[in-house]
Design a protein around this motif. Structure first.
Motif: not given
Length: 433
Positions: A166, A269, A280, A286-287, A382, A384, A388, A403, A412-413, A415
């Motif tokens: 990422s 992630s 991913t 997420r999307n 976001g 991210d 969040d 997140c 990193q983040i 989830y």
């Protein structure tokens, strides 16, 4: 070699080895109390002494029962006793997002199985879950692969271990209690909650749920149990999980009736494997949420914003039935027709963990309840940054996505998400106050 030592050795198996077994699969369609069904196998007798019926032409829920029987037929009596458990509230609710082995979940560990047994176990999952790319069975296997990435990274002292692509450095930490930013205080942002805390369920390591209760990552530290007897009569549950994964599929009278609770998370992630394949696992979830929140205008965003902040999902393990009394956020009834469709599209990736036909039925129910559903967020939209958070809360459906800071990949983040249903969790077999 002793049975326990053999189990420990097999637990070191990596997903690459498991993948070899899975490649042969053909798709055909608290304390842990041992189920009465397990007494069908005489003590000390191998699986060859008692064969359960298998129908290679079965479809739907009957195919799941057939696959479950085929798996049981590969096990000896002791192993079957680890898998066949009572469909009790204590067993059904014994799942966790933590890498705490069998100390927090029932069943037999994948790492203890032979290749033949492993292939049969994975076939059960493949038949029972959705067939979509990036959801269902495909997503489950990606989550397990991610845990092998964590295992390799934690056992590596160099930054050359598999890392997310990422744009961040992805340097692994050998300290599982590390937060994403060592310079941040707990009040700066929510911290990761993947480190085992508290007291394990009664039964714990060495109990009927099997050994391997220690903290650890890897594809061998995932567990399968059948709560109740897999059959076309009565109620039973396919119970599977490990770190960042809890699959609970409930069947009654030969029909699937629930695909929740379903916990799914991931760290890292995203990553690229040695063969060049990029994974991913939570991209669809997420999307879908990003498309939904991205469609809200300034006024709608103000209405959707929640007053609380979140470091983890509200309704994770041990939080059964604890839905908020009041729905918060923006009512979906106030959204445009296009935005309403985005709500449904955002819900679907979680529901798609069940078989395709059942997912379609559940989505019809959630569409019917759409005008009584609410969307809320906290932190940013976001998805991210730490903290969040997005929630979808309806008469039935409940979805959370949050997140957190990295545990192994500290910069990193990662989830955490959960899908529940206000009335259908565990097939409505239990009542929670």
């Amino acid at each position: 070699m002793s049975r326990e030592r053999t189990r420990r050795v097999r637990t070191l198996r990596t997903w690459r080895g498991i993948g070899g077994a899975v490649a042969a699969i053909v798709l055909v369609g608290g304390g842990f109390a041992v189920a009465n069904a397990s007494t069908d196998v005489p003590t000390g007798k191998s699986a060859a002494g008692f064969k359960r019926p298998v129908d290679a032409h079965a479809t739907g829920a009957k195919a799941v029962v057939s696959a479950a029987n085929a798996f049981l037929n590969t096990l000896d009596a002791d192993q079957q006793a680890e898998v066949l458990l009572d469909f009790s509230e204590a067993n059904a609710t014994a799942w966790s997002n933590l890498p705490c082995g069998s100390s927090c979940r029932p069943g037999i560990g994948l790492g203890s199985l032979t290749d033949t047994q492993l292939a049969a176990a994975m076939k059960v999952l493949k038949v029972a879950t959705g067939s979509g790319k990036g959801s269902g069975y495909d997503q489950v296997t990606q989550i397990i692969k991610a845990d092998d990435v964590l295992d390799a990274a934690q056992n590596s002292s160099s930054a050359s271990a598999p890392a997310p692509t990422s744009g961040a450095s992805g340097t692994p930490s050998t300290d599982p209690s590390a937060s994403a930013d060592p310079s941040s205080s707990p009040t700066d942002a929510p911290s990761a909650t993947d480190v085992p805390t508290g007291t394990p369920p009664s039964g714990g390591p060495g109990g009927p749920g099997g050994g391997g209760g220690a903290f650890g990552y890897g594809s061998g530290v995932y567990f399968m149990a059948f709560l109740g007897t897999p059959s076309a009569d009565g109620a039973w549950q396919l119970h599977f999980g490990g770190h960042h994964l809890a699959v609970n599929l409930t069947y009654r009278d030969g029909k699937p009736v629930s695909g929740s609770p379903f916990f799914i998370g991931v760290e890292p992630s995203t990553w690229t494997a040695d063969d060049g394949t990029t994974y991913t696992p939570l991209a669809k979830q997420r999307n879908g949420l990003l498309a939904l929140t991205g469609s809200l205008n300034a006024e709608q965003l103000t209405k959707a914003e929640l007053s609380e902040s979140f470091s983890d999902v509200l309704l994770g393990p041990g939080k059964d039935g604890q839905f908020p009394e009041t729905k918060e956020g923006i009512p979906v009834s106030s959204l445009t027709p296009k935005q309403k469709q985005l709500v449904l599209k955002a819900i679907h990736p979680w529901v798609a963990n069940v078989d395709d036909a059942t997912a379609k039925q559940l989505m019809k129910t959630y569409e019917h309840e759409l005008n009584q559903t609410y969307v809320g967020y906290s932190g940013g939209t976001g998805l991210d940054a730490r903290g969040d958070y997005v929630r979808i809360d309806g008469p039935g459906v409940w979805i959370e996505f949050v997140c957190q800071g990295g545990v192994v990949f500290r910069d990193q983040i990662h989830y955490h998400t959960v899908y529940r249903d206000h009335t259908r969790d565990y097939g409505s077999e239990f009542t929670f106050s």
